[in-house]
Design an enzyme around this catalytic site. Structure first.
Site, PDB file in Angstrom:
ATOM      1  N   CYS A 113      -4.341  14.974   2.096  1.00  0.00           N
ATOM      2  CA  CYS A 113      -5.164  13.854   1.648  1.00  0.00           C
ATOM      3  C   CYS A 113      -6.560  13.924   2.242  1.00  0.00           C
ATOM      4  O   CYS A 113      -7.529  13.491   1.639  1.00  0.00           O
ATOM      5  CB  CYS A 113      -4.477  12.529   1.972  1.00  0.00           C
ATOM      6  SG  CYS A 113      -4.124  12.331   3.704  1.00  0.00           S
ATOM      7  N   HIS A 418      -3.516   8.230   6.777  1.00  0.00           N
ATOM      8  CA  HIS A 418      -3.786   8.603   5.391  1.00  0.00           C
ATOM      9  C   HIS A 418      -5.278   8.463   5.084  1.00  0.00           C
ATOM     10  O   HIS A 418      -5.908   7.494   5.477  1.00  0.00           O
ATOM     11  CB  HIS A 418      -2.974   7.687   4.480  1.00  0.00           C
ATOM     12  CG  HIS A 418      -3.071   8.061   3.039  1.00  0.00           C
ATOM     13  ND1 HIS A 418      -2.919   9.356   2.601  1.00  0.00           N
ATOM     14  CD2 HIS A 418      -3.300   7.312   1.938  1.00  0.00           C
ATOM     15  CE1 HIS A 418      -3.055   9.375   1.285  1.00  0.00           C
ATOM     16  NE2 HIS A 418      -3.284   8.154   0.874  1.00  0.00           N
TER      17      HIS A 418
END
Lengths: 470, 891
Positions: A113, A418
């Site tokens: 990510c 994230h």
């Protein structure tokens, strides 16, 4: 002779005489007179049956005073339009993407990510995209093999993203990136490790700046440097300049706002022997911005190495950042002078936009304008030269920047959590790219990513310069 | 508790509670021993007297005995006419109970012995050990004098003992004559003393409800019947039918015809319905009956016997045919001022979603347009006007076909059919609007027109049979979409009619080897609808053969599920009648066998609340299956179908579904939201709403879709702001997922169905009656939703129109004797359960006063707020005829 009544829409035609010796067509002609519905369009219902033109009345068992029902209109028969409408579902994928107004997401290949969000942010710079599309597929000598491959992979990735509606799996790009920077290929328990997006960002820009160098050994800086690079000059020795791709926003207890953080970041403390004092002393090195980039990148220094726990810890402190950033007071004296005139112009334009009020005031402000004009003209030569350096465009920097993309991190440490990117589209809408998922966001929500909790918080923000043509 | 008996209080409605009568007695006994000297002089006197009587009773001199017994009886009677605590004479006699018993055993047969038995019977009330039934024994040996003279508590105790004795004697198969005599006495006593519930309970225990007929009178028959009908829900078959039979007979006996009709409809007994008509002589009342039959959605032909006069018959038949339904509905709409047509955008309310939805693409999306078509159809249902389909044809470029051609291929079918929905119940105008599409050369358009004719005729019957006349010609068309349009149209228009002509046309399709599967599926479904709850063997046979003829591959198709469903509908609510067919279904290919089994079981017991069947179905859900089995879906829906009949079972079912949701496998989880949707249809319970809202964000998109559709179902026709808000948020959450967004749109259409004037609830008349056609429509949709992707999201989205069968205005419209609407004040409030309550309790609570026509929400009840009129039906729902009250005086 029988008489019947016929119901048609809301009307009832009472006591119509039926000549049972004539075929029903005659009866229909009677009704045509009453209703204006041509006989061939009439449907007459008798006890669950339709009356045919050539039917035998006697077989229908019609009774005196029976109620019949007629259906039919003189309306035009509906015809399909010559050219049917085009439906989105029928369009080829590219056009669907164009209709969507923003490009696709990137599939997470396993803790990638950080890469996805970095690439989405970089992709939002149209100038970079156009530079890339001009890039030759054939390798020139002064670029090493892997850098070349990465650049080509980047170009291809951007192309693919623009074409598709569904999320793209950036497999080729990912392979090349690992090849170029083996640190991204690190494994942990058999999985790829989460990486620092800032590192990826910096490395990408570095590679691109290497490979996008103009072919001839000209004086011009490479395209990436022209877009992102900015020069810092420490105030003490004005000759020493440092070229960087981003500003750092240091986060300490006093910092509540991006601006304060930037100021903090430009101040560096270093210890060296002072010739005057004859001992080591703490020097405060204060840098100022000497040249402005088209895209100003600011990194929030949220991660620091915590010795006790041996990991990169995160500062969760809330640091607000504006949608519109003015870095005038971070600029060096020279640069400030250059900025005066465009800024004044910008203010005037904005004043005009506000309407009459501003124009009424303008007469009283006239003196100020003249004065600044005078100041500007005195520096005229310097300004024009810098203007030429920036490609001779008629547009000038104003020191004012607009937020165009935010890369956020959610989680407690750099190697976990994230990364997500939030990018402003040309239409002015904000889109969140969370790996393969994309969603529209409200502008108010973008400024809410300033930290202070466990929600996504800005890690790298990118501002675009507001230019003004003189 | 004061030990002083209060002779005035009549424990009429109070529950019998042995504990309260016995425990204090022991207490007082202890006290007695300790504090004998504490007794007041009076009490001491009484005690001594009684002790004296006991001694005298044992005296050999019969004269003395008699006097003693009589005095004792007098003492007891004086104090037992009522009993809130143990009366003193009984208390003081307690120590002597054993002595008296012994003496009684030794006595020779005589009147005196009987007299003593009477007294012992009363004493046994507090003295006898649990389960010995001494009171009853002594009573049977006693003098059979007036039972009520010993007080109410005594009678109740006896009743309890009789019930026990009865079961024992049934087991031994010994005579019960002596018991029945006693029952007679007790029942008549109870019925005279406002204790109808106890009388009914006793008669149910001794299985002789017929006795009730002799004892009801004008004052208590209402309460009695009320109790009977409510109790029926909790009785196992066939007792429930028996109980309702009695209630029907009582109503007929007291000329309470509307109630009698209700029960006749509940029993689905045409003989009874006829009897109501023949027994009643008042024409206006008969009109009211016709309205009730029409609301039930039953096809009913009046005959000469029921109404002698031809003209009257026609007028009544018109009401049964629902031909005035559209008018009434529009009256309501005009009164509430919601005639203005709404566009889908008015429903989506995208402006409340901070500009996200407005980012929609410039190019039309066929999927979105299709959802707009449905939303438009449901929202404007029955109003006769909208802003997409009925706009005047002379508008710019391309005429009225504008919106039509914004739909793709099979989408056009739904678009044209939506005209039928917009013109719902208004056959003449509707046909006028649909006419021009019949002449189209585009097959989906023709199919839509055919389906539209079916929809517009839904629930309306007409002498000319326009639907059959128009549609029958297309049944054997070469294009299968046209065929489906015609077949489905017939199914909707003639649901529940058991029309022979249609059967003759449709049955051959089922067993024709060349017919495509989808046509067969819809034919089976339509036949199921037309013969819903009829147990028609011929139809069952053809569907069974059709199922047997399917190849392995065809059985795997999504649409095949309509075949077992069609079969199941034939037995809707018919309980045991399904057994033969269920037996046959065991021979089917195993791919469909269990699915068929579950569908048949759930349909047959739909709306019965049969707890055993609920357990059967739950057991099916508990199994962990081999992959590919799909029968758990219908089992879960079946749970809801069986349990939906009454509130208590419904609440239990909602709870157990929560468990199923937690522990069930994925295919069960997909069906649970649908089951919840059925349980609370058009009745947005907050707890269910929350559960569904949670599920609508489920990671499994099929669960989410089912939850979204169900959110629409539970809010159907309510305009519920909370659900509307949830759906709006979902529309922005899922704005990128076309399938989920489609479901959200459909659900939004449901919630605003008929602009909030409609309901989908198949139960009506205060939740007593279940309209079989309405339930058939809903169940069909739910079964289609079990495989959302291939049916509703595929090219058979028009199955959504099956819901039209359940759509009914949730109104109360008062009309005068000439059936013209009149406005009267009414109170509308939450209904209160008054069954078995003493006195004349309020039937509604938290009411507001409106003037008719009014909307009734789920669980609400209306009552007239004026004395000026008398309603001809006790149930103020739908059309109610008012009669002027002759005794009314203007104040």
């Amino acid at each position: 002779m029988l008489t019947v009544s016929v119901k048609w829409q809301k009307k009832v035609f009472e006591s119509i005489e039926v000549d049972t010796l004539q075929p029903p067509y005659v009866f229909k002609a009677q009704l045509y007179d009453l209703s204006g519905v041509p006989p061939e369009r009439q449907k007459i219902m008798v006890k669950g049956r339709l009356l045919k033109d050539d039917a035998d009345w006697s077989k229908l068992g019609l009774k005196n005073g029976q109620k019949l029902m007629m259906m039919g209109t003189a309306d035009e028969i509906v015809k399909a339009p010559e050219k049917g409408p085009v439906f989105m579902e029928d369009l080829p994928e590219e056009e669907q993407a164009a209709n969507l107004g923003y490009s696709a997401g990137l599939v997470n290949l396993g803790n990638t990510c950080y890469m996805n969000s970095t690439m989405q942010c970089l992709k939002s710079v149209p100038e970079l995209k156009s530079e890339l599309s001009n890039y030759q597929s054939a390798r020139t000598k002064d670029v090493d093999q892997t850098s070349h491959m990465l650049t080509v992979a980047t170009r291809e990735l951007f192309r693919e993203l623009d074409k598709s509606v569904k999320a793209v799996a950036p497999m080729p790009f990912w392979m090349v990136l690992q090849k170029k920077y083996p640190q991204f290929a690190q494994l942990h328990n058999g999985n790829h490790m989460q990486q620092d997006a800032e590192e990826c960002w910096t490395q990408m820009l570095y590679t691109l700046s290497q490979s996008l160098k103009p072919p001839s050994p000209s004086e011009d800086p490479d395209a990436v440097r022209a877009l992102f690079g900015l020069n810092l000059r420490s105030s003490e020795e004005s000759s020493e300049t440092e070229s960087v791709f981003s500003l750092k926003c240091h986060i300490s207890h006093e910092v509540n706002h991006l601006h304060e953080g930037l100021k903090h970041g430009l101040k560096g403390e270093l210890e060296k022997t002072s010739p005057a004092l004859g001992r080591t002393a703490v020097y405060i090195k204060e840098s100022l911005i000497d040249s402005l980039p088209r895209y100003l990148t600011v990194q929030f220094v949220r991660f620091f190495w915590k010795r006790e726990s041996n990991q990169k810890a995160k500062i969760l402190r809330k640091v607000d950042y504006p949608l519109e950033l003015d870095i005038y007071d971070l600029c060096s004296e020279d640069l400030r002078k250059k900025l005066e005139a465009p800024r004044q112009k910008l203010r005037d334009i904005e004043g005009q936009k506000l309407g009459l009020q501003a124009s009424a005031k303008s007469s009283s402000n006239g003196d100020d304008v003249k004065m600044t004009d005078a100041e500007g003209s005195s520096n005229g030569s310097g300004e024009s030269s810098s203007g030429d350096q920036q490609g001779g465009a008629a547009s000038h920097m104003t020191g004012i920047y607009d937020l165009v993309s935010v890369l956020t991190h959610k989680g407690r440490s750099a190697d976990s959590g994230h990364y997500v990117s939030w990018v402003k589209q040309e239409s002015g809408k904000w889109v969140q790219y969370d790996d393969a998922n994309t969603s529209l966001q409200r502008e108010e929500d973008i400024t809410k990513l300033s930290g202070g909790g466990d929600w996504h918080m800005a890690y790298i923000v990118m501002y675009k310069a507001r230019l003004i043509s003189m | 508790m004061a030990p002083v008996p209060d002779p005035n209080s009549v424990g009429g409605g109070a529950k019998r509670d042995e504990a309260t009568t016995k425990i204090p007695s022991k207490d007082s006994k202890k006290k007695d021993d300790k504090k004998e000297e504490d007794l007041s002089e009076e009490d001491l006197q009484l005690k001594q007297n009684l002790e004296l009587y006991v001694e005298r009773v044992q005296d050999p001199n019969p004269e003395l005995q008699k006097i003693a017994l009589e005095s004792m009886r007098k003492e007891i009677r004086d104090s037992t006419s009522s009993m809130t605590s143990v009366p003193k004479p009984l208390k003081f006699l307690r120590p002597h109970y054993g002595v008296l018993k012994e003496f009684h055993a030794k006595m020779a047969e005589s009147d005196l012995k009987k007299m003593l038995a009477d007294i012992l019977s009363v004493l046994a009330l507090t003295m006898s050990a649990e389960g010995e039934r001494e009171s009853l024994n002594y009573r049977l040996n006693g003098s059979e004098s007036d039972i009520g003279s010993w007080g109410h508590e005594y009678v109740r105790n006896l009743a309890g003992e009789i019930a026990k004795e009865y079961t024992i004697r049934q087991g031994e198969e010994s005579s019960i004559e002596d018991l029945m005599d006693l029952v007679q006495q007790i029942v008549s006593f109870h019925m005279k003393h406002n204790a109808e519930t106890e009388a009914v309970d006793l008669l149910m225990d001794v299985e002789d409800l017929d006795l009730l007929l002799e004892h009801v009178d004008n004052t208590n028959f209402r309460r009695t019947c009320n109790y009977l009908t409510s109790a029926a829900k909790y009785l196992p078959g066939p007792d429930d039918m028996l109980v309702l039979d009695i209630a029907y007979m009582i109503y007929i006996k007291f000329a309470e015809y509307p109630n009698a009709l209700q029960i006749a409809l509940f029993l689905d007994n045409m003989q009874y319905v006829k009897q109501v008509f023949t027994s009643c002589t008042d024409l206006v009342k008969k009109k009211q009956f016709c309205y009730m039959i029409a609301r039930h959605g039953m096809t009913f032909e009046l005959d000469q016997e029921m109404v002698a006069n031809d003209e009257d018959k026609e007028a009544l038949q018109d009401i049964v045919n629902n031909s005035k339904l559209s008018e009434g509905y529009l009256t309501l709409a005009r009164d509430i001022e919601v005639m203005e047509a709404k566009t889908p955008e008015d429903i989506y309310k995208a402006h409340l979603l901070d500009g996200r939805a407005s980012s929609g693409p410039s190019v039309d999306s066929a999927r979105q347009n299709l959802s707009a078509t449905f939303v438009n159809a449901f929202v404007n249902a029955g109003f006769g006007q909208d802003k997409l389909m009925t706009v005047p044809s002379d508008s710019t470029s391309g005429s009225a076909g504008n919106w039509l051609f914004k739909n793709k291929e099979h989408g056009k079918t739904s678009a044209v059919a939506s005209l039928g929905m917009i013109q719902l119940w208004d056959v003449e105008t509707g046909l006028g609007h649909l006419d021009k599409y019949f002449h189209s050369n585009d097959n989906p358009v023709v199919a839509g027109a055919l389906l539209g004719v079916g929809i517009v005729n839904c629930g309306i019957k007409n002498d000319c049979d326009p639907a059959f006349a128009l549609l029958s010609g297309y049944i054997d068309n070469e294009d299968s979409s046209v065929r489906i349009g015609a077949i489905m149209g017939l199914g909707i228009a003639y649901a529940g009619s058991q029309n022979d002509q249609i059967k003759i046309r449709l049955s051959p399709i089922l067993n024709d080897a060349n017919t495509p599967l989808d046509v067969i599926a819809f034919a089976a479904l339509s036949l199921g609808m037309i013969y819903v709850g009829s147990c028609n063997e011929e139809v069952a046979q053809s569907i069974i053969f059709a199922l047997m003829d399917r190849s392995e591959a065809e059985l795997g198709e999504a649409l095949t599920r309509f075949l077992p469903l069609g079969l199941g509908l034939l037995y809707l609510g018919k309980q045991e009648s399904v057994e033969a067919t269920a037996e046959v279904s065991k021979t089917f290919n195993e791919k469909i066998r269990k699915y068929c089994d579950m569908t048949l079981l759930s349909c047959a017991y739909a709306g019965t609340g049969n707890v055993l069947k609920v357990q059967d179905l739950l057991a099916q859900c508990g199994e962990h299956l081999v992959k590919g089995d799909i029968h758990q879906g219908p089992a879960v829906i079946g749970l809801a179908m069986v349990a939906m009949s009454e509130e208590l079972g419904l609440d239990m079912e909602i709870r157990s579904l929560e468990r199923v949701l937690q522990y069930g496998e994925q295919n069960i989880r997909r069906a649970v939201p649908l089951a919840l949707g059925l349980l609370c249809i058009s009745n947005p319970k907050v707890t269910v709403m929350d559960t569904l809202s949670r599920l609508s964000h489920d990671t499994d998109s099929e669960v989410a879709m089912a939850a979204i559709i169900s959110l629409g179902l539970i809010g159907a026709g309510t305009n519920n702001a909370r659900i509307a808000g949830m759906l709006r948020n979902l529309s922005s959450y899922y704005y990128k997922d076309a399938s989920l967004l489609f479901c959200v749109r459909i659900a939004q259409g449901f919630v605003h169905m008929g602009k909030g004037l409609l309901t989908l609830n198949p139960f009506h008349s205060e939740r007593l009656l279940l309209s079989p056609t309405a339930l058939a429509g809903i169940v069909t949709l739910l079964h289609a939703c079990l495989d959302m992707k291939s049916i509703i999201l595929g090219k058979y989205h028009y199955v959504l129109y099956f819901l039209v069968l359940a759509m009914q205005p949730r109104m109360m419209l008062t009309v005068d004797q000439s059936l013209k609407p009149i406005s009267v004040p009414v109170r509308v409030g939450q209904a209160v359960d008054v069954v078995g309550q003493a006195g004349r309790p309020k039937t509604i609570t938290g009411f507001q006063t409106h003037s008719t026509p009014v909307l009734l929400a789920a669980g609400e009840r209306a009552e007239l707020a004026t004395e000026k009129y008398i309603p001809l039906s006790p149930i103020l729902e739908g059309f109610v005829i008012l009669k002027e009250n002759p005794d009314y005086r203007e104040e």
